[in-house]
Design a protein around this motif. Sequence first.
Motif, PDB file in Angstrom:
ATOM      1  N   PHE A  90      19.767  58.745  31.733  1.00 39.02           N
ATOM      2  CA  PHE A  90      21.129  58.779  31.168  1.00 39.02           C
ATOM      3  C   PHE A  90      22.158  58.652  32.280  1.00 39.02           C
ATOM      4  N   ILE A  91      21.968  59.426  33.337  1.00 39.74           N
ATOM      5  CA  ILE A  91      22.958  59.445  34.435  1.00 39.74           C
ATOM      6  C   ILE A  91      22.986  58.110  35.170  1.00 39.74           C
ATOM      7  N   ILE A  92      21.786  57.594  35.470  1.00 33.92           N
ATOM      8  CA  ILE A  92      21.756  56.333  36.247  1.00 33.92           C
ATOM      9  C   ILE A  92      22.313  55.195  35.382  1.00 33.92           C
ATOM     10  N   GLY A  93      21.996  55.226  34.099  1.00 31.45           N
ATOM     11  CA  GLY A  93      22.558  54.212  33.194  1.00 31.45           C
ATOM     12  C   GLY A  93      24.080  54.287  33.185  1.00 31.45           C
ATOM     13  N   ALA A  94      24.611  55.520  33.086  1.00 25.29           N
ATOM     14  CA  ALA A  94      26.075  55.686  33.056  1.00 25.29           C
ATOM     15  C   ALA A  94      26.677  55.190  34.374  1.00 25.29           C
ATOM     16  N   THR A  95      26.063  55.561  35.498  1.00 26.45           N
ATOM     17  CA  THR A  95      26.618  55.143  36.806  1.00 26.45           C
ATOM     18  C   THR A  95      26.605  53.618  36.924  1.00 26.45           C
ATOM     19  N   ALA A  96      25.501  53.014  36.550  1.00 30.62           N
ATOM     20  CA  ALA A  96      25.411  51.539  36.663  1.00 30.62           C
ATOM     21  C   ALA A  96      26.447  50.898  35.748  1.00 30.62           C
ATOM     22  N   GLY A  97      26.557  51.390  34.525  1.00 28.57           N
ATOM     23  CA  GLY A  97      27.507  50.807  33.557  1.00 28.57           C
ATOM     24  C   GLY A  97      28.935  50.930  34.048  1.00 28.57           C
ATOM     25  N   LEU A  98      29.306  52.128  34.518  1.00 31.85           N
ATOM     26  CA  LEU A  98      30.703  52.347  34.942  1.00 31.85           C
ATOM     27  C   LEU A  98      31.025  51.485  36.156  1.00 31.85           C
ATOM     28  N   ASN A  99      30.093  51.457  37.139  1.00 29.25           N
ATOM     29  CA  ASN A  99      30.435  50.804  38.405  1.00 29.25           C
ATOM     30  C   ASN A  99      30.417  49.287  38.308  1.00 29.25           C
ATOM     31  N   LEU A 100      29.626  48.748  37.404  1.00 28.69           N
ATOM     32  CA  LEU A 100      29.533  47.280  37.337  1.00 28.69           C
ATOM     33  C   LEU A 100      30.919  46.680  37.106  1.00 28.69           C
ATOM     34  N   THR A 101      31.611  47.179  36.056  1.00 26.61           N
ATOM     35  CA  THR A 101      32.935  46.582  35.773  1.00 26.61           C
ATOM     36  C   THR A 101      33.973  47.062  36.776  1.00 26.61           C
ATOM     37  N   ARG A 102      33.821  48.311  37.236  1.00 26.10           N
ATOM     38  CA  ARG A 102      34.862  48.833  38.154  1.00 26.10           C
ATOM     39  C   ARG A 102      34.890  48.004  39.437  1.00 26.10           C
ATOM     40  N   TYR A 103      33.713  47.749  40.030  1.00 30.06           N
ATOM     41  CA  TYR A 103      33.691  46.973  41.288  1.00 30.06           C
ATOM     42  C   TYR A 103      34.065  45.520  41.012  1.00 30.06           C
ATOM     43  N   LEU A 104      33.685  45.000  39.821  1.00 31.41           N
ATOM     44  CA  LEU A 104      34.039  43.601  39.492  1.00 31.41           C
ATOM     45  C   LEU A 104      35.557  43.448  39.523  1.00 31.41           C
ATOM     46  N   ARG A 105      36.260  44.438  38.902  1.00 34.15           N
ATOM     47  CA  ARG A 105      37.728  44.289  38.808  1.00 34.15           C
ATOM     48  C   ARG A 105      38.388  44.680  40.118  1.00 34.15           C
ATOM     49  N   SER A 106      38.065  45.899  40.655  1.00 36.26           N
ATOM     50  CA  SER A 106      38.868  46.417  41.773  1.00 36.26           C
ATOM     51  C   SER A 106      38.500  45.720  43.076  1.00 36.26           C
ATOM     52  N   ASP A 107      37.248  45.306  43.282  1.00 33.34           N
ATOM     53  CA  ASP A 107      36.916  44.715  44.588  1.00 33.34           C
ATOM     54  C   ASP A 107      36.829  43.196  44.508  1.00 33.34           C
ATOM     55  N   PHE A 108      36.019  42.685  43.569  1.00 36.52           N
ATOM     56  CA  PHE A 108      35.797  41.233  43.551  1.00 36.52           C
ATOM     57  C   PHE A 108      37.078  40.494  43.176  1.00 36.52           C
ATOM     58  N   ILE A 109      37.591  40.770  41.976  1.00 39.53           N
ATOM     59  CA  ILE A 109      38.716  39.966  41.461  1.00 39.53           C
ATOM     60  C   ILE A 109      39.965  40.179  42.308  1.00 39.53           C
ATOM     61  N   SER A 110      40.319  41.423  42.627  1.00 35.14           N
ATOM     62  CA  SER A 110      41.603  41.620  43.331  1.00 35.14           C
ATOM     63  C   SER A 110      41.504  41.118  44.770  1.00 35.14           C
ATOM     64  N   GLN A 111      40.331  41.247  45.400  1.00 32.80           N
ATOM     65  CA  GLN A 111      40.257  40.759  46.790  1.00 32.80           C
ATOM     66  C   GLN A 111      40.306  39.230  46.829  1.00 32.80           C
ATOM     67  N   VAL A 112      39.693  38.586  45.815  1.00 33.89           N
ATOM     68  CA  VAL A 112      39.752  37.116  45.793  1.00 33.89           C
ATOM     69  C   VAL A 112      41.208  36.685  45.581  1.00 33.89           C
ATOM     70  N   SER A 113      41.901  37.337  44.637  1.00 33.77           N
ATOM     71  CA  SER A 113      43.284  36.867  44.385  1.00 33.77           C
ATOM     72  C   SER A 113      44.187  37.229  45.565  1.00 33.77           C
ATOM     73  N   ASN A 114      43.872  38.299  46.296  1.00 37.16           N
ATOM     74  CA  ASN A 114      44.693  38.613  47.481  1.00 37.16           C
ATOM     75  C   ASN A 114      44.522  37.558  48.572  1.00 37.16           C
TER      76      ASN A 114
END
Lengths: 272, 406, 302, 224
Positions: free
Chosen positions: A146-170
């Motif tokens: 349950f915990i690892i599933g939650a961590t993977a689920g939360l972080n997948l979109t969080r890193y996609l938006r905060s690191d990948f997308i914003s760093q590319v547009s910067n």
Amino acid sequence: MTSKTAMRILTAIVALIFLISWIMKSGSGMSDSAFTNVRDGFLVTFAVFLTLSIFSFLYRDNPFYKFAESLYVGISAGYWMCYGFWSTVVGNFVPRASRSLSEFFHVPYQEHADHILIYIPIIFGLILLTRLLPKIGWLSRWSLAFIIGATAGLNLTRYLRSDFISQVSNSFIPLFVDWKGVGDFVNHISLAADGQFIAILSNWVIFVGVMCGLVYFFFSKEHKGAFGVASRVGIWILMVTFGASFGYTVMGRISLLVGRITFLFGDWLNIL
Amino acid sequence: MLALLRIAKLVVFISSSLFVISLLPTHSVHSQDASPSGSNLGPITVRAHDTDNDAGGSVTVEWDDPGYEKMSGFAGFLIWRTNTLTGTSDSVEVTPFGTHSYDDRSVSDDSTYSYLVAALVNSERVMSAPSMQVRSAKQWFDSRLTWVLILGLIICGAVIYFIESAKRGTKLFLRRIAGLEAIDEAVGRATEMGRPILFVAGIQDMDDVQTIAGLTILGSIARTVAEYDTKINMPVRASLVMTAARETIKHAYVTAGRPDAYNDDMVHYVTDEQFGFVAAVDGIMVRERPAACFFLGAFFAESLIMAETGNSIGAIQVAGTAMPAQLPFFVAACDYTLIGEELFAASAYLSGEPRQLGSLKGADVGKAIAMIVILVGVIATTIASAWNSESMLWIENLLRKMFSTG
Amino acid sequence: MGLIISAVVIGGGLLWILYLSIKGQDVDRRIVYLFVGATVALAIIFRLEFGEVATPIVKSVFDKIENLPAGSKIVLSYDFDPAMAPEVNPMANAFIRHILEKKHRLFFMSLWATGQSLLSVSLNDVLKPEFPDAKYGVDYCNLGYKAGNEGVLNVVITNFRKMFPSDANGNSLDSLPMFKDVESLKDMDLLISVGGGKPGVKEWVLFAGDPGKIATAGGSAAVSTPLLYPYWPRQLIGLLGGTKGAAEYEAELIKTHPRFKDKGMPALRMMGPQTMAHVVIIAFIVIGNVAYFRSRRKGKQS
Amino acid sequence: MKRQIPMLILSAVGTLLVVSVFIPSARHWQEDASLYFDIIAVFAFFLGGGNLIRVHTEKVNRKSTGWIYSVVTLLGFGIMLVTGLFKIGNPNGIAGDLSQTGSYFQLLFQYVMSPLNSTMYALLAFYVASASYRAFRAKNTEATILLVAAFVILLGRTALGVLLTNWIPAQLSVLQIPNLAIWIMNAPNLAGQRAIMIGISLGVISMSLRLLLGIERSYLGGDN
């Protein structure tokens, strides 16, 4: 003179200094009640003792450091468990679970909160405790899942938006800053820090740096030929990054030491 | 019957708006057109619509102010709501100068509303005409995140595609990562010297993906440890990490065929306090004198304390973290460092399993996409700004819209 | 006197280690620890201070305030909390002294609730005792804290009175003489934001300095300074970064206005041990390389 | 059976949380997930605390080396737990804030935990110096770049940097150490940080996918 006796002498000296400092500190206590003065005198001296014990580790491992370390482990483990109890159990769980407990702990009972859902973590928490029983210990994997599933689920979109997308547009930066044609560029060329040339150079370095940095991180492609050169430039850029941020943080670390030594000389020996 | 219902609703609506107007202080009613202090500004126009991309229960009210807010004595805009079904009406909010929209979150999805906005000037109210009826609704998809979804699908699609294609056995080249090769060497050295290896999976709890990465690498290392029968010492800062780590090591010992050699005490909880944990780890290092130290996970300021102490006892140190601020200290103090993404790739490398290696190829495709997009973006931005060409500006804005976090 | 003792002790020690390194010997890490500890301790005991020399990024802010005609209008915004105070408070106090010394009109405000209370501390500890003749409402005024982060700037850039109908003490803006020719932020000659978080210097640049074409300067905690560097020099005329930036400004202030010499410059005092420690670390890096090249050459010879 | 169910739970929970970002009415699942995590973590405290007590009591019973320090740990743990759970000396009793000034819990924090905390932190000043002495040596090109970058930034943080290069004319002012330090932070350092962050995000995405698809199974007792 074996190290045993040396150790005993040293401990005696430390105890003596501790006593003197305790008496001095209690004497200079400002509060009216004698008990608080004596207690605070002890506490300040004890804080100083712990500080010096930790610093003694720099020389080598010794009983004073072992004492400070084990005390720190015990006290801090207890601290965080109390924190966990009061903030999570009483702060989050009780208001959602039972009205009577909320009254007992003077915590506002949450009327409309969906109560049944709060029992999901409880069930997984209890399943986790099955680890204590060897027979059905494997059940605890359900909670981990349950915990690892939650961590993977939360972080997948969080890193996609905060690191990948914003760093590319910067990284969309102009390679020619306030460009007024080659002529104007050439006769204003200079290495002045706020000049146009340096601004343009900076953007080129950022663009090339990001591209080469990414090339360095390629796993499935042979780092040969042009790709190899880019990867080399990439690792050089990373080295500049590491060197620069190392040098930049040195000041912050030293100010921590300045703070402690000021505490020792100022609050304890008050010779400042 | 339906027509009757509709007429009834209409009657209710007209009566309620009349009722509303009559309720207001009388002298302001007829002053609806004549605006205060003689200036003949037109009436305020009001528009209300369901707040988009939300879970319902909210209406967005917008209005254009012909100039009332610039007048001295202007105190704010009063938002007035009428529930057209029940006829009740109440004031919602007074918004200050400069605001021309407001989200009214106290509505329910199953009734319709009409809004009025009044400019309060010197205790007079200049009422607007009532807005069209509006009903709030919940949306099933947040349209602002369309591009985030598309980009996510592209990258995840690439990863999944290469995982599947790797299953079919297409050979995959993988560049060398020094840190990973050093792991076997480090464990071997520890075995020869008969000294334990120290493993720290970061100081975060199981809610950090770097801790999970550390644990997956622990899985591979534990298998080698089980085969060589080396002692492993793993202090942890969080009880959950302790449970997961024990599960990982026990599984490794079972697959290595040595279930009896496993012992729960290899993994022990120290304390949740960051620096208390580091003090204890330092103590373990100087007393147990491990031959190899592994720092794989999320670390903060304490990274250098452990790495320097580990260096002082002469251990081989392999570190890996995705915390950019701590990488310089590991690079300076440790023998090998896995930089950012290499920490996440390590478990795939060490397992050697085709499908896991396929996911690395997928990540490379992600990097290729990033590089192409940055290249196009930079070219468009440069031409747009230097020679202000409209088409390039359009491309640049499109790319910025595509790559906005929404 | 203290300087001589520590120079002899530390300098001598370093030379001795250099000598050891030239012979190719690596020094034990405990010696390095000893030096760092001794240096910082000596610097604290003898209260060593070094003449900080202002770097261009700090000098540009100082020169801007120095060269503005008397009576210019400057906004100083307190955007920080007690945790950041030790690092950024010295900057705010240095700005207050400099602005009022040059007889400019100083408009205090804050985008952080905690900034309000820290502001009143500065007013009592620095402004009132050191500038007894500065009159409220003429030389300086305090607009207080307004919630809304950058929203506040959106409004204030077009109209002050709408966001601040009255100042922190409740009297209306029109009653303050210094506000008679001030309609909005655009009438200000310089905007200074001191802080390190959000809202902070970045928001002042993006929501006030850029749109309003108003000169903007900043003071920030060391940890958030690198994020602000890209704005200099185009969108930020200058930036004070961490204790070092504050110390440079204080040094420049004492040099041009010696009256403040004995007023206690916290940042300069803090920089003493920092500079000494940095010099020792730099020395050890040099010595480390000397030892490395000597041992490599010796390896080649044997 | 032992392996299918955990995998099912993991993939289901993970997929739901990924999807919940895009559905407004499901967005609160994100906060719920972290609240649920905290609650499970509190249960885990029993395992952790239990382990701490067991390990140290065992050391004391077996009188193994350094058992006296285990006594100190157990005492510290016990005292802090009691003063915290029962809020001894707390002026407002059970309802009072845990770290209410005057409570013994706060006293122990202020005079034991925080000096230990700030002193351990202060050790970094020594370790930074010894790491600089040992690591910044021009062994190869990468190490030389690392050395030069750190050297310029370090010089830039002291008045030394200004004095050394004040003579450089305005036309070449970027070569003055303070400006060079800022330029290094502005351009190469920024580029490196960005490349690392993009790499990390892709690493997290590919790892999370491996977890959700059940390819990464070492911790759940899978048989790969």
